[in-house]
Scaffold this motif. Sequence first.
Motif, PDB file in Angstrom:
ATOM      1  N   VAL A 118       3.322   3.921   2.268  1.00 28.82           N
ATOM      2  CA  VAL A 118       1.992   4.308   1.782  1.00 28.82           C
ATOM      3  C   VAL A 118       2.019   5.763   1.326  1.00 28.82           C
ATOM      4  CG1 VAL A 118      -0.431   4.649   2.415  1.00 28.82           C
ATOM      5  CG2 VAL A 118       0.796   2.621   3.219  1.00 28.82           C
ATOM      6  N   ARG A 119       2.569   6.651   2.160  1.00 24.63           N
ATOM      7  CA  ARG A 119       2.651   8.077   1.796  1.00 24.63           C
ATOM      8  C   ARG A 119       3.470   8.277   0.521  1.00 24.63           C
ATOM      9  NH1 ARG A 119       2.683   8.648   7.319  1.00 24.63           N
ATOM     10  NH2 ARG A 119       4.942   8.567   7.516  1.00 24.63           N
ATOM     11  N   THR A 120       4.603   7.617   0.449  1.00 19.39           N
ATOM     12  CA  THR A 120       5.462   7.733  -0.736  1.00 19.39           C
ATOM     13  C   THR A 120       4.740   7.228  -1.981  1.00 19.39           C
ATOM     14  OG1 THR A 120       7.435   7.494   0.626  1.00 19.39           O
ATOM     15  CG2 THR A 120       7.681   7.044  -1.726  1.00 19.39           C
ATOM     16  N   GLY A 121       4.050   6.106  -1.855  1.00 18.61           N
ATOM     17  CA  GLY A 121       3.309   5.544  -2.987  1.00 18.61           C
ATOM     18  C   GLY A 121       2.214   6.474  -3.467  1.00 18.61           C
ATOM     19  N   ILE A 122       1.469   7.059  -2.555  1.00 14.51           N
ATOM     20  CA  ILE A 122       0.406   7.994  -2.927  1.00 14.51           C
ATOM     21  C   ILE A 122       0.997   9.218  -3.604  1.00 14.51           C
ATOM     22  CG2 ILE A 122      -1.340   9.569  -1.988  1.00 14.51           C
ATOM     23  CD1 ILE A 122      -1.976   7.302   0.058  1.00 14.51           C
ATOM     24  N   HIS A 123       2.105   9.705  -3.081  1.00 14.65           N
ATOM     25  CA  HIS A 123       2.765  10.862  -3.708  1.00 14.65           C
ATOM     26  C   HIS A 123       3.232  10.514  -5.119  1.00 14.65           C
ATOM     27  CE1 HIS A 123       5.066  14.507  -4.222  1.00 14.65           C
ATOM     28  NE2 HIS A 123       6.106  13.762  -4.550  1.00 14.65           N
ATOM     29  N   LEU A 124       3.844   9.359  -5.273  1.00 15.55           N
ATOM     30  CA  LEU A 124       4.301   8.904  -6.587  1.00 15.55           C
ATOM     31  C   LEU A 124       3.138   8.874  -7.569  1.00 15.55           C
ATOM     32  CD1 LEU A 124       6.551   7.155  -8.276  1.00 15.55           C
ATOM     33  CD2 LEU A 124       5.166   5.254  -7.488  1.00 15.55           C
ATOM     34  N   LEU A 125       1.996   8.365  -7.118  1.00 10.00           N
ATOM     35  CA  LEU A 125       0.842   8.218  -7.995  1.00 10.00           C
ATOM     36  C   LEU A 125       0.108   9.532  -8.241  1.00 10.00           C
ATOM     37  CD1 LEU A 125      -0.356   4.816  -6.591  1.00 10.00           C
ATOM     38  CD2 LEU A 125       0.719   5.237  -8.804  1.00 10.00           C
ATOM     39  N   SER A 126       0.434  10.567  -7.489  1.00  9.98           N
ATOM     40  CA  SER A 126      -0.161  11.878  -7.767  1.00  9.98           C
ATOM     41  C   SER A 126       0.489  12.516  -8.988  1.00  9.98           C
ATOM     42  CB  SER A 126      -0.034  12.800  -6.555  1.00  9.98           C
ATOM     43  OG  SER A 126       1.322  13.163  -6.335  1.00  9.98           O
ATOM     44  N   ASN A 127       1.688  12.054  -9.333  1.00 11.77           N
ATOM     45  CA  ASN A 127       2.412  12.585 -10.491  1.00 11.77           C
ATOM     46  C   ASN A 127       2.219  11.752 -11.750  1.00 11.77           C
ATOM     47  OD1 ASN A 127       3.616  14.688  -8.968  1.00 11.77           O
ATOM     48  ND2 ASN A 127       5.099  13.230  -8.174  1.00 11.77           N
ATOM     49  N   PHE A 128       1.746  10.533 -11.587  1.00 11.79           N
ATOM     50  CA  PHE A 128       1.605   9.616 -12.714  1.00 11.79           C
ATOM     51  C   PHE A 128       0.498   8.624 -12.397  1.00 11.79           C
ATOM     52  CE2 PHE A 128       2.687   5.328 -14.258  1.00 11.79           C
ATOM     53  CZ  PHE A 128       2.480   5.548 -15.603  1.00 11.79           C
ATOM     54  N   GLU A 151      -7.397   7.513  -2.320  1.00 11.89           N
ATOM     55  CA  GLU A 151      -6.389   8.502  -2.714  1.00 11.89           C
ATOM     56  C   GLU A 151      -5.971   8.402  -4.184  1.00 11.89           C
ATOM     57  OE1 GLU A 151      -4.969  10.957  -0.743  1.00 11.89           O
ATOM     58  OE2 GLU A 151      -6.295  10.428   0.915  1.00 11.89           O
ATOM     59  N   THR A 152      -6.024   7.202  -4.744  1.00 11.50           N
ATOM     60  CA  THR A 152      -5.529   7.028  -6.117  1.00 11.50           C
ATOM     61  C   THR A 152      -6.631   6.873  -7.151  1.00 11.50           C
ATOM     62  OG1 THR A 152      -5.376   4.608  -6.051  1.00 11.50           O
ATOM     63  CG2 THR A 152      -3.464   5.857  -5.225  1.00 11.50           C
ATOM     64  N   GLY A 153      -7.779   6.332  -6.742  1.00  8.28           N
ATOM     65  CA  GLY A 153      -8.853   6.066  -7.694  1.00  8.28           C
ATOM     66  C   GLY A 153      -8.539   4.927  -8.651  1.00  8.28           C
ATOM     67  N   LEU A 154      -7.552   4.124  -8.321  1.00  3.84           N
ATOM     68  CA  LEU A 154      -7.114   3.041  -9.208  1.00  3.84           C
ATOM     69  C   LEU A 154      -7.638   1.687  -8.738  1.00  3.84           C
ATOM     70  CD1 LEU A 154      -3.371   4.047  -9.593  1.00  3.84           C
ATOM     71  CD2 LEU A 154      -5.148   4.216 -11.345  1.00  3.84           C
ATOM     72  N   PRO A 155      -7.813   0.750  -9.679  1.00  2.28           N
ATOM     73  CA  PRO A 155      -8.082  -0.628  -9.268  1.00  2.28           C
ATOM     74  C   PRO A 155      -6.847  -1.158  -8.540  1.00  2.28           C
ATOM     75  CG  PRO A 155      -8.229  -0.410 -11.670  1.00  2.28           C
ATOM     76  CD  PRO A 155      -7.768   0.891 -11.124  1.00  2.28           C
ATOM     77  N   ILE A 156      -7.069  -1.850  -7.432  1.00  4.07           N
ATOM     78  CA  ILE A 156      -5.967  -2.361  -6.623  1.00  4.07           C
ATOM     79  C   ILE A 156      -5.869  -3.871  -6.804  1.00  4.07           C
ATOM     80  CG2 ILE A 156      -4.958  -2.519  -4.312  1.00  4.07           C
ATOM     81  CD1 ILE A 156      -5.268   0.376  -5.194  1.00  4.07           C
ATOM     82  N   LEU A 157      -4.709  -4.309  -7.228  1.00  5.88           N
ATOM     83  CA  LEU A 157      -4.372  -5.726  -7.290  1.00  5.88           C
ATOM     84  C   LEU A 157      -3.427  -5.988  -6.117  1.00  5.88           C
ATOM     85  CD1 LEU A 157      -3.481  -5.884 -11.089  1.00  5.88           C
ATOM     86  CD2 LEU A 157      -5.713  -6.214 -10.036  1.00  5.88           C
ATOM     87  N   ALA A 158      -3.221  -7.235  -5.771  1.00  5.75           N
ATOM     88  CA  ALA A 158      -2.299  -7.553  -4.681  1.00  5.75           C
ATOM     89  C   ALA A 158      -1.594  -8.859  -4.973  1.00  5.75           C
ATOM     90  CB  ALA A 158      -3.042  -7.641  -3.350  1.00  5.75           C
ATOM     91  N   GLY A 159      -0.420  -8.999  -4.420  1.00  7.79           N
ATOM     92  CA  GLY A 159       0.353 -10.225  -4.586  1.00  7.79           C
ATOM     93  C   GLY A 159       1.203 -10.466  -3.357  1.00  7.79           C
ATOM     94  N   GLY A 160       1.747 -11.628  -3.268  1.00  3.41           N
ATOM     95  CA  GLY A 160       2.628 -11.968  -2.164  1.00  3.41           C
ATOM     96  C   GLY A 160       1.883 -12.499  -0.958  1.00  3.41           C
ATOM     97  N   LEU A 161       2.374 -13.594  -0.422  1.00  2.00           N
ATOM     98  CA  LEU A 161       1.835 -14.231   0.776  1.00  2.00           C
ATOM     99  C   LEU A 161       0.420 -14.783   0.589  1.00  2.00           C
ATOM    100  CD1 LEU A 161       3.191 -11.824   3.543  1.00  2.00           C
ATOM    101  CD2 LEU A 161       4.226 -13.933   2.663  1.00  2.00           C
ATOM    102  N   ILE A 162       0.090 -15.139  -0.643  1.00  2.00           N
ATOM    103  CA  ILE A 162      -1.185 -15.802  -0.933  1.00  2.00           C
ATOM    104  C   ILE A 162      -0.919 -17.305  -0.878  1.00  2.00           C
ATOM    105  CG2 ILE A 162      -2.975 -16.210  -2.672  1.00  2.00           C
ATOM    106  CD1 ILE A 162      -3.107 -13.400  -1.604  1.00  2.00           C
ATOM    107  N   GLU A 163      -1.447 -17.954   0.147  1.00  2.70           N
ATOM    108  CA  GLU A 163      -1.202 -19.382   0.333  1.00  2.70           C
ATOM    109  C   GLU A 163      -2.414 -20.250   0.026  1.00  2.70           C
ATOM    110  OE1 GLU A 163       1.770 -20.781   0.973  1.00  2.70           O
ATOM    111  OE2 GLU A 163       2.646 -18.784   0.879  1.00  2.70           O
TER     112      GLU A 163
END
Length: 191
Positions: A118-128, A151-163
């Motif tokens: 989560v921390r790494t993802g937020i940091h990544l998204l602070s640059n782009f 933290e990002t202000g982005l629309p969040i989509l999700a995938g994986g483990l949707i049964e």
Amino acid sequence: MAGSIVSLLYNSPVIPAVRTPDDFKFALTQTTAPSIILLFGDINMLPDLLAQAKQYHKRLVLHLDLFEGVGKDKAGIQFLARLGVSAVITTKAQLAKIAREQGMIVVQRLFIMDSEAVRTGIHLLSNFKPDALEILPASVPGRVVQKLIRETGLPILAGGLIEGTEDVAEALQKGICAVSTNKRELWKLRF
């Protein structure tokens, strides 16, 4: 921008994610989804897939990490843009940045395995800033989803483990805008 991305990528809580040509044809002809996430294919198939999508007024969201036959570099992304690819999804930030430079809609995919991810993802998204963020798995805790939204202000989509329907409903309750799944029986789901 989020509102325009919403209408370009999805019009229901489920975005079809296709793994086979049969699933692709079904998503084209049997859903009202404006976009289809392409999880298979290679550069030889792409012109035909793009033509079929155009015929049915659908946008292909090309999963760069799974697509074969095109370089995972600037020249490869430029080639895809010239072919008419207008949206991509990737885990690789450098490819996302190049795709954005080419005018594509960009969905950055993050695997949320632990707090460090989560921390790494937020940091990544602070640059782009991509157009949207897709997190995997969709069963990520609601507090993590809310943190990513804040933290990002982005629309969040999700995938994986949707049964099933209950998994989609649970994801939406957490603040996720839409889920991607390869389960055909969920592609026409409405809430």
